[in-house]
Scaffold this motif. Structure first.
Motif: not given
Length: 302
Positions: A155-163, A186-191
């Protein structure tokens, strides 16, 4: 057979998506646009047809986010995807990434997407591309994600779960979805040491339809581990991500400068630019990072 049907499928799909009536196309350069669809003033809240067409203009056929092919490869190649595997994309948008994976690996994909307008459009594009056998598009809610247990090898996710607000529950459900020794990228926005009340983040949050719920990358790793994954990669890809976004808008500007006409979509692209500019500014301020994380279900010891 008409000249339209002699065009490559990808080109026919692109013409249709850009608003041309294919039965009126006599030659590649002689196309007759349909009347402009009135979606009201440009907005990034929701996925009207005009917004869908504007992001495709920026990021490529079927793409709602900036994920060039080389980035797609880095997100998928480590998982060793092949035709024997069941693959899942989380946050599939218009399914451009899913179609690319099918083309590269000849596999089968379940594409989960939250937005009903994108699900409908992606289903149409998938049928037109002749990929309905390989790609199944399903609407979901990541706050209450209910995939079939043990249904995916990868499974992969790209900027899909940050919200997603309840990320721990979402990661738990993803883990339940994985087959033994399944892999999740996964690739996503994080702190990364910054705080969510940073002014640059607050400026970006004000432009989003749904308020992002960001966590420090260390916390994301901890949640994935708690869900049952073994995390082996957490790579900061912020600089590359930012460069790709800026390149997409620069190339659009260059095309329009050479006389390419985007009609009413130009205003939609400008509105989209406001959102992406806020994201890039948050990255430049050091408040926002993009991380690529690889996790897998550990092998069972019998």
């Amino acid at each position: 057979m008409s000249e339209v049907n002699n065009l490559p499928l990808k080109e026919r799909l692109k013409l249709w998506w850009e608003g041309y009536e294919l039965h009126k196309v006599a030659k590649k350069v002689e196309v007759e646009p349909e009347p402009v669809h009135d979606d009201g003033p440009p907005t990034v809240h929701g996925w009207s047809l005009s917004r869908q067409r504007s992001v495709v203009t920026l990021f490529g056929v079927g793409m709602t986010r900036c994920i060039p092919d080389n980035v797609k490869a880095r997100l998928t190649t480590p998982m060793g995807i092949n035709k024997t595997m069941s693959v899942v994309e989380l946050g599939s948008g218009l399914c451009g990434f899913s179609h690319w994976v099918v083309d590269q690996y000849e596999t089968y994909i379940t594409a989960y997407e939250e937005d009903a307008d994108l699900v409908e459009a992606a289903s149409t594009q998938t049928r037109m591309a002749g990929l309905s056998r390989n790609v199944r598009v399903e609407q979901c809610n990541f706050e209450n994600f209910e995939p079939k247990p043990k249904s995916a090898n990868a499974a992969y996710a790209s900027e899909a779960l940050f919200h997603v607000k309840n990320k721990q529950d979402c990661f738990n459900r993803i883990h339940e979805m994985m087959k033994p020794e399944g892999q999740f990228m996964m690739s996503d926005y994080m702190l990364d040491g910054s705080k969510a009340d940073h002014p640059a983040l607050q400026e970006w949050f004000g432009l989003e339809r749904e308020v992002p719920h960001l966590h420090d990358v260390r916390e994301i790793r901890r949640m994935l581990t708690k869900a049952g994954f073994e995390v082996s990669i957490a790579e900061d890809t912020t600089d590359e991500y930012k460069a790709n976004v800026l390149k997409a808008f620069s190339e659009y500007a260059a095309r329009t400068g050479r006389g390419e006409k985007s009609g009413h979509l130009h205003d939609w692209v400008l509105k989209e630019g406001e959102l992406w500019t806020a994201r890039v500014k948050a990255m430049e301020a050091g408040a926002l990072k993009v991380f690529r994380i690889y996790a897998r279900v550990p092998a069972q010891i019998l």
